[in-house]
Design an enzyme around this catalytic site. Structure first.
Site, PDB file in Angstrom:
ATOM      1  N   GLY A 298       0.819  -1.199   0.000  1.00  0.00           N
ATOM      2  CA  GLY A 298       0.000   0.000   0.000  1.00  0.00           C
ATOM      3  C   GLY A 298       0.856   1.252   0.000  1.00  0.00           C
ATOM      4  O   GLY A 298       2.085   1.195   0.040  1.00  0.00           O
TER       5      GLY A 298
ATOM      6  N   GLU B  46       1.512   3.223  -2.369  1.00  0.00           N
ATOM      7  CA  GLU B  46       2.409   3.286  -3.527  1.00  0.00           C
ATOM      8  C   GLU B  46       2.158   4.520  -4.402  1.00  0.00           C
ATOM      9  O   GLU B  46       2.926   4.780  -5.333  1.00  0.00           O
ATOM     10  CB  GLU B  46       2.250   2.035  -4.414  1.00  0.00           C
ATOM     11  CG  GLU B  46       2.515   0.722  -3.714  1.00  0.00           C
ATOM     12  CD  GLU B  46       1.228   0.071  -3.222  1.00  0.00           C
ATOM     13  OE1 GLU B  46       1.275  -1.111  -2.863  1.00  0.00           O
ATOM     14  OE2 GLU B  46       0.184   0.772  -3.211  1.00  0.00           O
ATOM     15  N   GLY B  47       1.099   5.257  -4.128  1.00  0.00           N
ATOM     16  CA  GLY B  47       0.774   6.408  -4.970  1.00  0.00           C
ATOM     17  C   GLY B  47      -0.346   6.126  -5.941  1.00  0.00           C
ATOM     18  O   GLY B  47      -0.426   6.718  -7.017  1.00  0.00           O
ATOM     19  N   LYS B  48      -1.252   5.221  -5.552  1.00  0.00           N
ATOM     20  CA  LYS B  48      -2.370   4.845  -6.442  1.00  0.00           C
ATOM     21  C   LYS B  48      -3.278   6.036  -6.728  1.00  0.00           C
ATOM     22  O   LYS B  48      -3.804   6.165  -7.831  1.00  0.00           O
ATOM     23  CB  LYS B  48      -3.189   3.713  -5.806  1.00  0.00           C
ATOM     24  CG  LYS B  48      -2.449   2.387  -5.725  1.00  0.00           C
ATOM     25  CD  LYS B  48      -3.326   1.301  -5.122  1.00  0.00           C
ATOM     26  CE  LYS B  48      -3.682   1.561  -3.679  1.00  0.00           C
ATOM     27  NZ  LYS B  48      -2.498   1.593  -2.781  1.00  0.00           N
TER      28      LYS B  48
ATOM     29  N   GLY C 213      -5.997   5.475   2.404  1.00  0.00           N
ATOM     30  CA  GLY C 213      -6.027   6.896   2.088  1.00  0.00           C
ATOM     31  C   GLY C 213      -5.299   7.198   0.799  1.00  0.00           C
ATOM     32  O   GLY C 213      -4.234   6.650   0.531  1.00  0.00           O
TER      33      GLY C 213
ATOM     34  N   THR D  23      -3.905  10.486  -1.468  1.00  0.00           N
ATOM     35  CA  THR D  23      -3.643  11.915  -1.518  1.00  0.00           C
ATOM     36  C   THR D  23      -3.450  12.337  -2.963  1.00  0.00           C
ATOM     37  O   THR D  23      -2.602  11.784  -3.671  1.00  0.00           O
ATOM     38  CB  THR D  23      -2.389  12.278  -0.704  1.00  0.00           C
ATOM     39  OG1 THR D  23      -2.595  11.893   0.661  1.00  0.00           O
ATOM     40  CG2 THR D  23      -2.121  13.769  -0.763  1.00  0.00           C
TER      41      THR D  23
ATOM     42  N   ARG E  51     -23.136 -13.347   7.277  1.00  0.00           N
ATOM     43  CA  ARG E  51     -24.517 -13.087   6.820  1.00  0.00           C
ATOM     44  C   ARG E  51     -25.349 -12.343   7.864  1.00  0.00           C
ATOM     45  O   ARG E  51     -26.546 -12.592   8.022  1.00  0.00           O
ATOM     46  CB  ARG E  51     -25.207 -14.401   6.423  1.00  0.00           C
ATOM     47  CG  ARG E  51     -24.601 -15.027   5.171  1.00  0.00           C
ATOM     48  CD  ARG E  51     -24.985 -16.462   4.999  1.00  0.00           C
ATOM     49  NE  ARG E  51     -24.363 -17.290   6.021  1.00  0.00           N
ATOM     50  CZ  ARG E  51     -24.482 -18.618   6.074  1.00  0.00           C
ATOM     51  NH1 ARG E  51     -25.203 -19.246   5.174  1.00  0.00           N
ATOM     52  NH2 ARG E  51     -23.893 -19.309   7.027  1.00  0.00           N
TER      53      ARG E  51
ATOM     54  N   THR F  33      -4.904  -7.012   5.422  1.00  0.00           N
ATOM     55  CA  THR F  33      -6.235  -6.427   5.530  1.00  0.00           C
ATOM     56  C   THR F  33      -7.276  -7.540   5.450  1.00  0.00           C
ATOM     57  O   THR F  33      -6.924  -8.719   5.344  1.00  0.00           O
ATOM     58  CB  THR F  33      -6.447  -5.366   4.430  1.00  0.00           C
ATOM     59  OG1 THR F  33      -7.616  -4.582   4.734  1.00  0.00           O
ATOM     60  CG2 THR F  33      -6.578  -6.000   3.050  1.00  0.00           C
TER      61      THR F  33
ATOM     62  N   ARG G 201       0.519   7.625  10.801  1.00  0.00           N
ATOM     63  CA  ARG G 201       1.631   6.824  11.316  1.00  0.00           C
ATOM     64  C   ARG G 201       2.839   6.884  10.383  1.00  0.00           C
ATOM     65  O   ARG G 201       2.700   6.902   9.170  1.00  0.00           O
ATOM     66  CB  ARG G 201       1.202   5.356  11.483  1.00  0.00           C
ATOM     67  CG  ARG G 201       0.255   5.111  12.633  1.00  0.00           C
ATOM     68  CD  ARG G 201      -0.038   3.625  12.800  1.00  0.00           C
ATOM     69  NE  ARG G 201      -0.824   3.098  11.697  1.00  0.00           N
ATOM     70  CZ  ARG G 201      -1.225   1.822  11.626  1.00  0.00           C
ATOM     71  NH1 ARG G 201      -0.900   0.978  12.576  1.00  0.00           N
ATOM     72  NH2 ARG G 201      -1.950   1.411  10.599  1.00  0.00           N
TER      73      ARG G 201
END
Length: 430
Positions: free
Chosen positions: A12, A14-16, A40, A42, A144, A239, A303
């Protein structure tokens, strides 16, 4: 017309967000297919900074349809607040530009309470969760007993779903020393926001399949990174959803044939937030330098991210599990000025050589990286928009990464700004 999936190919961060925003100019629909507001993104557009957590990155572009798919778990109160924040920055968000799948699970207040209670009381091995209720909500989905967006439209169904969830959660809370859930209070909160959420609700699977038939381009946006995938990540420090590209289809309700190109987002070095193995982590001046130059603090949690050299073994692995067609290499400019760079090309485990990260957690923790050194560059790459703008040694670094991960570079990002991007291969080209 080609449809593109964007996935993180590391842990994660990575600049997606920037890449999805950049690609969304070529797309008609931007669909988020998994995760929650623990991720998140940015975006920096003409000097304006947008911080997104639940909303797809495409919302900052006018004239596009942004979709939150059923593979996402959604905190409705957070979404409303985020919409208000982005609107205050001059972005128009309406039911014509934002759509939420009717079968999207909702994160309720007691999900976050359970998440935080577990983490605070876990003295054996903390996972490093953000405490926002994502994991408990996915558990309820599989069990469910989750409340979905469509349930907000019918009072009787809503009460039935909530009562089913409380049977489970109140028993858990007793074991953790928490007070029982105040049923009527939660019900009142849901009724209060139901109309606000329902205005965006739609049969996303139907809408997207119609868009495909009409020849519209769809950009599928993932959150987090493939090394946090519940099946293929560094379990249990992962996750609670599938992050790899295959989830794009089930996360919005289209068939796998809808995916034409998988773009893996890869940072030019490696970072990780939270607990778990990290073979190339640097606890020295180089690691500190990467963190400072890369502004490595989590968008969601604030963090500090752990930093290390580029791990070609891991990226080769994630390119395989996601079927990556090409990568977008981000934050190349952070490496400016290093005399020598290192790339992990393999591991040693108990005297044996490995070209992949093993599945067992104890073996992952014992893996030590095998490095290849490559000469750095002193010139600046920040803001480069063509190969001609890059130092020769920077190009050599990029090409060596291509060889080691066995996957071509499609894009190179050289700053957070939208246009500071070198296009090698257009993912949307047929």
């Amino acid at each position: 017309m080609a449809n593109v999936v964007v996935v993180g190919a590391q842990w994660g961060d990575e600049g997606k967000g920037k890449i999805v925003d950049w690609l969304s100019e070529r797309a008609d629909v931007i669909a988020r297919f998994q995760g929650g507001h623990n991720a998140g993104h940015t975006l920096v557009v003409d000097g304006e900074v947008y911080k997104l957590h639940a909303l797809p990155s495409g919302v900052v572009r006018g004239g596009k349809l942004s979709v939150i798919g059923n593979g996402v778990v959604l905190d409705p109160w957070h979404l409303i607040k985020e919409i208000e924040t982005i609107r205050a920055q001059g972005v128009s968000i309406t039911p014509e530009t934002l759509m939420i799948a009717e079968n999207t699970p909702l994160i309720l207040p007691f999900h976050g309470e359970l998440d935080r209670a577990r983490e605070s009381q876990n003295s054996v091995a903390k996972i490093g969760t953000t405490g926002r209720g994502i994991g408990p909500c996915y558990e309820d989905k599989v069990g469910r007993r989750v409340i979905r967006v469509a349930d907000l439209a019918d009072a009787a169904t809503l009460e039935l779903r909530l009562d089913r969830a409380l049977v489970h959660h109140d028993a858990l809370r007793r074991g953790l020393g928490l007070e029982p859930i105040k049923r009527d209070e939660v019900l009142a909160q849901l009724r209060e926001i139901s109309a606000e959420i329902l205005q965006y609700a739609a049969p996303v699977w139907k809408v997207l399949n119609e868009k495909r038939k009409a020849g519209k381009r769809i950009l599928f946006e993932g959150a987090q990174g493939a090394l946090l995938d519940i099946d293929f990540g560094t379990y249990p420090f992962v996750t609670s959803s599938n992050v790899i590209a295959g989830q794009a289809a089930t996360g919005v309700g289209v068939g796998p044939g809808a995916i034409d190109f998988v773009l893996g987002i890869v940072k030019a070095y490696t970072t990780r937030v939270g607990e778990g193995p990290f073979p190339t982590e640097l606890d020295d001046a180089d690691g500190q330098r990467l963190g400072e130059r890369g502004h490595e603090f989590g968008t969601t949690t604030g963090r500090k991210r752990r930093c290390g050299w580029f791990d070609a073994c891991l990226v080769r692995q994630t390119c395989a599990t996601s079927g990556v067609s090409g990568i977008s290499l981000t934050k190349l400019d952070v490496l400016d000025g290093f005399e020598t760079l290192k790339i992990c090309v393999g591991y040693e485990l108990d005297g044996k050589s490995l070209d992949y990260l093993p599945t067992a957690a104890d073996e992952q923790a014992r893996c030590t990286p095998v490095y290849e050194e490559i000469e750095g560059w002193s010139e600046s790459t920040e803001g480069a928009r063509s190969w001609a703008d890059l130092p020769a040694q920077a190009i050599k670094y990029v090409r060596r990464i291509e060889e080691l991960i066995e996957c071509p570079v499609a894009l190179v990002s050289t700053s957070p700004e939208r246009e500071d991007t070198i296009l090698v291969t257009d993912p949307f080209s047929d």
